[in-house]
Design an enzyme around this catalytic site. Structure first.
Site: not given
Ligand code: MN
Length: 442
Positions: A144, A272, A149, A268, A214, A259, A216, A248, A252, A389, A142, A158, A255, A375
């Site tokens: 990114y 899927t 996104h 994850k 997600e 992560y 995708e 996907d 959260r 989001e 997968d 951040r 995650q 995503t």
């Molecule tokens: Mn994904």
């Protein structure tokens, strides 16, 4: 050449399969995606099929019955599902293209009676068959690749530095898990995992609280490459069989805690979902777009990811939609509610660049590998391809027509993804649906 438009894209062509001529169908004669199906749940051998209108054509029986005479189609069937279909893809795009041409001759309105009746013997109603994964998927990666996104998610965590310095150089990805890829319509059990939403407390092991989807798109590798060899960007698309929709699913809360430092893992790999139909590169030819137009200050892709043809045609205009239907909405007969619209052409990296980058260190990609984009979000708020989001990490709940609100997915929620291509002067084609319903944790 994957970008070439030929007589199979002629928008005026109609089929004798009436449902394929419905202007709203995803599956007119110009599409002809592949799938793997069984006539019922208990049948032993899944078979390769072609979707047209509301019907499934049994490609394997068609070959056995001589409908593909003169085309080396038999060898496609010594297969693990579509394995050899892409083997043929591998050994000459021409013979593959020959299959599409023959399918046209079989289904076009002017096809002669004798042919029609032979096709009719091996055609089934799509609602009466069961679909399974179109390939034996050995590996799943997968990416990114949506800068929108990545910027959205980055700015939640951040705010001062949303996009990391590597983003505009490296197509970022991670290795996912192939064993938990399921076909559209499969229920998704809420996963359990470690949650440390309260930083003052010890982590707890509980059902995920922030379950998300997600939106995708995925592509299947056709032609493989040897371990130790790479794939030049100019050849990348010769290695791609076709595309499907991908959800996907992501937890959260799991995650956020797990992560660092190695990336997504149990957040994850519990499930899927993919849509059943593989839309071929040839069917998508009319919908190609230039690669993402980078901001002036952005670096150009490094040489191994930079090819003039890929820059000119590497993008694909696929309109994507995500809907939700809760249990309450089903009980009250409320239609699924549109959550977002986005478009694959807004990805920062093309599928060719993803594939070439993946193999650039000598990693061998194998027939049937699934590679997903990450995503797909756009610039606008209405184009955000995940609930993370849309609800801005749960701080802006989403209102539903049932009077309910959502920060993340609840048990009983069904997520429905759709994708289609439209362009003036061409027939609309679509991907069908990618759907899954959340069931409670054990
Ligand atoms: Mn994904």
């Amino acid at each position: 050449m994957a970008y070439e438009i030929n007589e199979t894209h002629d928008p005026n062509l109609k089929s004798w399969v009436e449902s394929a001529n419905d202007p709203n169908t995803d599956f007119p004669i110009q599409n002809l995606p592949f799938c793997v199906f069984t006539q019922d749940k208990h049948a032993a051998n899944p078979r390769i099929g072609i979707r047209i209108g509301n019907s499934i054509f049994d490609f394997e029986k068609g070959v056995e019955n001589g409908l593909f005479e003169g085309i080396p189609a038999e060898r496609y069937l010594e297969r693990e599902h579509l394995f050899n279909l892409s083997y043929a893809h591998d050994h000459g795009a021409k013979s593959f293209s020959g299959v599409r041409e023959r399918l046209f001759e079989l289904f076009v309105e002017r096809a002669d009676k004798r042919r029609r009746s032979r096709v009719n013997e091996v055609i089934f109603e799509a609602t009466k068959v069961e679909f399974s994964n179109p390939f034996v998927i050995r590996d799943y990666t997968d990416f990114y690749c949506s800068i929108f996104h990545a910027t959205n998610v980055g700015s939640m965590f951040r705010p001062d530095n949303p996009l990391l310095p590597n983003y505009k150089y490296v197509p970022i990805g991670y290795h996912g898990r192939a064993s938990s890829i399921v076909i559209s319509g499969t229920d998704i059990k809420r996963p359990k995992g470690q949650n440390r939403s309260d930083a003052e407390q010890q982590p707890v092991f509980i059902p995920a609280k922030s379950l998300d989807y997600e939106m995708e798109v995925g592509f299947f590798v056709g032609q493989s490459n040897e371990l130790g060899s790479s794939i030049p960007i100019a050849d990348a698309e010769k290695h791609i069989f076709g595309l499907c929709l991908v959800n996907d699913w992501s937890a959260r809360d799991i995650q956020a805690w797990e992560y660092q430092p190695l990336g997504p893992f149990l957040a994850k790999n519990f499930a899927t979902t993919i849509s059943p139909f593989v839309v071929t590169m040839e069917a998508l030819a009319p919908f190609r777009t230039p690669a993402f137009e980078r901001d002036e200050g952005d670096p150009q892709p490094l040489d191994y990811l930079n090819d003039p043809t890929n820059q000119k045609f590497g993008g694909i205009d696929i309109k994507l939609e995500v809907y939700i239907q809760t249990q309450k909405m089903r009980d009250e007969n409320i239609e699924p509610h549109l959550l977002s619209r986005s478009n694959m052409k807004d990805l920062y990296w093309t599928i060719g660049q993803m594939l070439t980058h993946h193999a650039s260190n000598g990693c061998n990609l194998q027939t049937g590998d699934l590679i997903a984009t990450g995503t797909i979000s756009g610039k606008e708020k209405s184009e955000r391809g995940s609930m993370l989001e849309l609800s801005w990490r749960g701080t802006e709940p989403i209102d539903l027509p049932s009077g309910e609100t959502r920060r993340f997915l609840e048990d009983g929620d069904e997520v429905i993804m759709k994708g289609y291509c439209e362009r003036e002067g061409f027939r609309r084609i679509g991907f069908g649906e990618c759907r899954g319903r959340i069931t409670p944790a054990d």
